[in-house]
Design an enzyme around this catalytic site. Structure first.
Site, PDB file in Angstrom:
ATOM      1  N   LYS A  85      -1.513   7.101  18.609  1.00 43.61           N
ATOM      2  CA  LYS A  85      -2.468   5.998  18.445  1.00 43.61           C
ATOM      3  C   LYS A  85      -1.745   4.673  18.226  1.00 43.61           C
ATOM      4  O   LYS A  85      -2.081   3.663  18.828  1.00 43.61           O
ATOM      5  CB  LYS A  85      -3.357   6.327  17.234  1.00 43.61           C
ATOM      6  CG  LYS A  85      -4.016   5.151  16.570  1.00 43.61           C
ATOM      7  CD  LYS A  85      -4.874   5.587  15.416  1.00 43.61           C
ATOM      8  CE  LYS A  85      -4.248   5.414  14.048  1.00 43.61           C
ATOM      9  NZ  LYS A  85      -4.390   4.069  13.482  1.00 43.61           N
ATOM     10  N   ASN A  86      -0.729   4.702  17.364  1.00 39.16           N
ATOM     11  CA  ASN A  86      -0.082   3.443  17.004  1.00 39.16           C
ATOM     12  C   ASN A  86       0.739   2.851  18.143  1.00 39.16           C
ATOM     13  O   ASN A  86       1.053   1.669  18.123  1.00 39.16           O
ATOM     14  CB  ASN A  86       0.782   3.615  15.741  1.00 39.16           C
ATOM     15  CG  ASN A  86      -0.100   3.810  14.509  1.00 39.16           C
ATOM     16  OD1 ASN A  86      -1.282   3.464  14.516  1.00 39.16           O
ATOM     17  ND2 ASN A  86       0.469   4.389  13.455  1.00 39.16           N
ATOM     18  N   ARG A 136      -2.212  -6.369   2.811  1.00 37.85           N
ATOM     19  CA  ARG A 136      -1.347  -6.186   3.971  1.00 37.85           C
ATOM     20  C   ARG A 136      -1.225  -7.528   4.690  1.00 37.85           C
ATOM     21  O   ARG A 136      -1.976  -7.821   5.609  1.00 37.85           O
ATOM     22  CB  ARG A 136      -1.921  -5.087   4.875  1.00 37.85           C
ATOM     23  CG  ARG A 136      -1.986  -3.758   4.154  1.00 37.85           C
ATOM     24  CD  ARG A 136      -2.578  -2.676   4.997  1.00 37.85           C
ATOM     25  NE  ARG A 136      -1.664  -2.214   6.015  1.00 37.85           N
ATOM     26  CZ  ARG A 136      -1.930  -1.180   6.826  1.00 37.85           C
ATOM     27  NH1 ARG A 136      -3.068  -0.545   6.727  1.00 37.85           N
ATOM     28  NH2 ARG A 136      -1.059  -0.794   7.720  1.00 37.85           N
ATOM     29  N   ARG A 185     -10.614   7.997  12.768  1.00 36.78           N
ATOM     30  CA  ARG A 185      -9.847   6.848  13.270  1.00 36.78           C
ATOM     31  C   ARG A 185      -8.492   7.295  13.813  1.00 36.78           C
ATOM     32  O   ARG A 185      -7.925   6.614  14.676  1.00 36.78           O
ATOM     33  CB  ARG A 185      -9.582   5.851  12.135  1.00 36.78           C
ATOM     34  CG  ARG A 185     -10.762   5.013  11.729  1.00 36.78           C
ATOM     35  CD  ARG A 185     -10.332   3.956  10.732  1.00 36.78           C
ATOM     36  NE  ARG A 185      -9.111   3.311  11.197  1.00 36.78           N
ATOM     37  CZ  ARG A 185      -8.202   2.753  10.416  1.00 36.78           C
ATOM     38  NH1 ARG A 185      -8.365   2.724   9.116  1.00 36.78           N
ATOM     39  NH2 ARG A 185      -7.123   2.207  10.924  1.00 36.78           N
ATOM     40  N   ILE A 193       6.288   1.422   0.633  1.00 33.73           N
ATOM     41  CA  ILE A 193       5.781   0.562   1.716  1.00 33.73           C
ATOM     42  C   ILE A 193       4.491  -0.155   1.308  1.00 33.73           C
ATOM     43  O   ILE A 193       4.374  -1.361   1.480  1.00 33.73           O
ATOM     44  CB  ILE A 193       5.524   1.368   3.016  1.00 33.73           C
ATOM     45  CG1 ILE A 193       6.784   2.094   3.458  1.00 33.73           C
ATOM     46  CG2 ILE A 193       4.996   0.470   4.139  1.00 33.73           C
ATOM     47  CD1 ILE A 193       7.910   1.204   3.922  1.00 33.73           C
ATOM     48  N   ARG A 249      -6.506  -3.063  11.780  1.00 36.69           N
ATOM     49  CA  ARG A 249      -5.464  -4.065  11.687  1.00 36.69           C
ATOM     50  C   ARG A 249      -4.713  -4.290  13.003  1.00 36.69           C
ATOM     51  O   ARG A 249      -4.310  -5.418  13.315  1.00 36.69           O
ATOM     52  CB  ARG A 249      -4.511  -3.582  10.605  1.00 36.69           C
ATOM     53  CG  ARG A 249      -3.458  -4.517  10.213  1.00 36.69           C
ATOM     54  CD  ARG A 249      -2.631  -3.858   9.113  1.00 36.69           C
ATOM     55  NE  ARG A 249      -1.356  -4.491   9.020  1.00 36.69           N
ATOM     56  CZ  ARG A 249      -1.128  -5.591   8.355  1.00 36.69           C
ATOM     57  NH1 ARG A 249      -2.119  -6.190   7.724  1.00 36.69           N
ATOM     58  NH2 ARG A 249       0.065  -6.129   8.331  1.00 36.69           N
ATOM     59  N   ASP A 264       3.107   7.212   6.239  1.00 39.09           N
ATOM     60  CA  ASP A 264       1.926   7.851   6.821  1.00 39.09           C
ATOM     61  C   ASP A 264       1.896   9.371   6.634  1.00 39.09           C
ATOM     62  O   ASP A 264       0.919  10.017   7.023  1.00 39.09           O
ATOM     63  CB  ASP A 264       1.834   7.527   8.324  1.00 39.09           C
ATOM     64  CG  ASP A 264       1.191   6.173   8.575  1.00 39.09           C
ATOM     65  OD1 ASP A 264       0.691   5.567   7.624  1.00 39.09           O
ATOM     66  OD2 ASP A 264       1.188   5.736   9.741  1.00 39.09           O
ATOM     67  N   CYS A 283      -6.919  -0.147   6.765  1.00 42.24           N
ATOM     68  CA  CYS A 283      -7.048   0.789   5.648  1.00 42.24           C
ATOM     69  C   CYS A 283      -7.002   0.042   4.326  1.00 42.24           C
ATOM     70  O   CYS A 283      -6.369  -1.003   4.212  1.00 42.24           O
ATOM     71  CB  CYS A 283      -5.890   1.774   5.680  1.00 42.24           C
ATOM     72  SG  CYS A 283      -5.943   2.918   7.037  1.00 42.24           S
TER      73      CYS A 283
END
Ligand code: UD1
Length: 425
Positions: free
Chosen positions: A22-23, A122, A401, A329, A93, A307, A117
């Protein structure tokens, strides 16, 4: 609103195919705005975030054609509008990353500040600083970033103040159409950054060094069409490996990339898993053993990914021994802790909620739970799988998502899990 109902206690066993990342795909959809010709992105996962990004492109007037295999063809040259509205950017985002490509190609863009999220503040300061360094004029009004440039962006030297994945990708994309050479320093090295650079190069860009701390981009005048298959989703693969380890099971993940999960595989071996690797498959076997607790610190790639922090914590809950997990993070990324404790886990938060000390217990118990972010939600599914009794995970739109066919994939591994609409409960 859908929920997941899980009867815990089954050992996960079987095979599954890794979905596309996805990313990676989301950033490629933004990058498609740089091209003068249609581009095709293949192996795209069927997910809510992907649909949101397609809606965003459609709202700009961009033609998007989807085939039954989730190959997505994007025709940026049909664009009519240059504003990405709050309603679409707030839910995800990654959509903020259309700002740079729109600006680089069309000289203007107006994009709402992002949501995403609920894992702490962020910021996007590094994105905006980078675009300004390339010559963009940036104004902020009513929650929108308005960026303009006279003529083309100009190549520049950009030193990122922190290792930002989204920031690195954003400025890398914008610099492809800049005049002259751009040098990006202190870049994120995530595999998705490399995948995006490969995609841009197929479009005719000249990006060198992705995957290292320094990326050099020689700007070109225009970008053409191409077809690209996105890499496997390493977070999804990691999630199923951890789920299998937590249940003392075994799983084979096909079409995965073991090279992208080195630290995770190392941690799972430390937990007692027997892991066999080929070029495109990962096989994990606990041989029926209870996992040993592992300690780790999340950090930018190639270190342990933030993640997968929540998922490994779910495994630690029922592991032998004590695992210490430090999150570096994001602030506020331990929302799953309270829910896991409600299920009978023994987790203490320390050091201003940046360290979780997980004392493994023999068993945890099912409960109604929920979380406000994607990875925390899936970690509660893992907790439900190892718990005794029934767990109901609420607000699973977060899971939708980022996890394609989550209950089907888990059912294929033998899990007793089903999706129920609220009224059926
Ligand atoms: C992050 C993760 C990525 C994960 C994604 C989705 C890291 C380094 N990044 O990427 O692996 O897939 O979330 O959960 O693990 N920051 C700033 N200013 C900026 C941009 C970022 O201060 O302009 C800070 C963030 O607050 C954060 C850190 O930099 O502490 C990393 O953020 P970034 O990598 O940009 O986040 P994502 O791209 O969302």
């Amino acid at each position: 609103m859908d929920r997941l109902l899980i009867k815990g206690g089954t050992v996960l066993e079987g095979e599954l195919r890794a979905s596309g990342a996805k990313n990676s795909a989301l950033k490629m959809f933004a990058a498609a705005l740089l091209a003068d010709e249609p581009v095709t992105v293949c192996n795209v996962p069927h997910l809510r975030d992907i649909t949101t990004m397609i809606e965003l492109l459609a709202s700009l007037g961009v033609d998007v054609v989807i085939d039954e295999k989730m190959s997505i063809e994007i025709h940026a040259n049909t664009i009519q509008r240059f504003t990405a509205p709050y309603e679409l950017v707030k839910t995800m985002r990654a959509s903020f990353n259309v700002l740079g490509p729109l600006l680089a190609h069309y000289g203007r863009a107006e994009v709402s500040l992002p949501g995403g999220c609920a894992i702490g503040p962020r910021p996007v300061d590094q994105h905006l600083r980078g675009l300004e360094a390339l010559g963009a004029k940036i104004e902020m009004t009513d929650g929108y970033v308005k960026a303009t440039v006279k003529g083309r962006l100009q190549g520049a030297r950009v030193l990122f103040g922190c290792r930002t994945v989204g920031g690195t990708e954003h400025i890398m994309m914008a610099a492809t159409l800049a005049e002259g050479t751009t040098l990006l320093e202190n870049c994120a090295r995530e595999p998705e950054v490399v995948d995006l650079a490969n995609f841009l190069n197929k479009m005719g860009a000249d990006v060198q060094g992705a995957g290292t701390e320094t990326i050099t981009i020689h700007g070109v005048e225009s970008l053409k069409g191409c077809s690209h298959r996105v890499i496997a989703d390493r977070v999804e693969s990691g999630t199923y490996l951890i789920a299998a380890a937590a249940t003392r099971g075994r799983v084979k993940i096909r079409e995965a990339n073991p090279a992208h999960l080195r630290v995770v595989i190392e941690k799972l071996r430390e937990a007692g898993a027997k892991i066999t690797l080929t070029d495109d498959a990962i096989e994990l076997d606990m041989e029926g053993r209870r996992p040993c607790a592992v300690s780790l610190v999340t950090a930018p790639y190639p270190a342990f990914p933030t993640d997968l922090q929540a998922q490994i914590m779910a495994m630690n809950c029922v592991a032998e021994g004590t695992g210490i997990i430090k999150e570096t993070i994001f602030e506020n990324r331990f929302m799953h802790v309270h829910e896991m404790n409600r299920m009978g886990a023994n987790i203490q938060l320390e050091a201003n909620n940046t360290i979780a000390v997980v004392e493994g217990v023999e068993s945890i118990f099912g409960a109604p739970v929920m979380a406000n972010d994607l990875r925390a939600s899936v970690s509660l599914v893992i907790a439900g799988l190892v718990a005794q009794g029934d767990t109901v995970v609420d607000r699973i739109y977060h899971i939708d998502r980022g996890y394609e066919q989550v209950e089907e994939k888990l059912q294929n591994l033998g899990a007793d899990i089903r999706r129920v609409a609220m009224e059926q409960m």
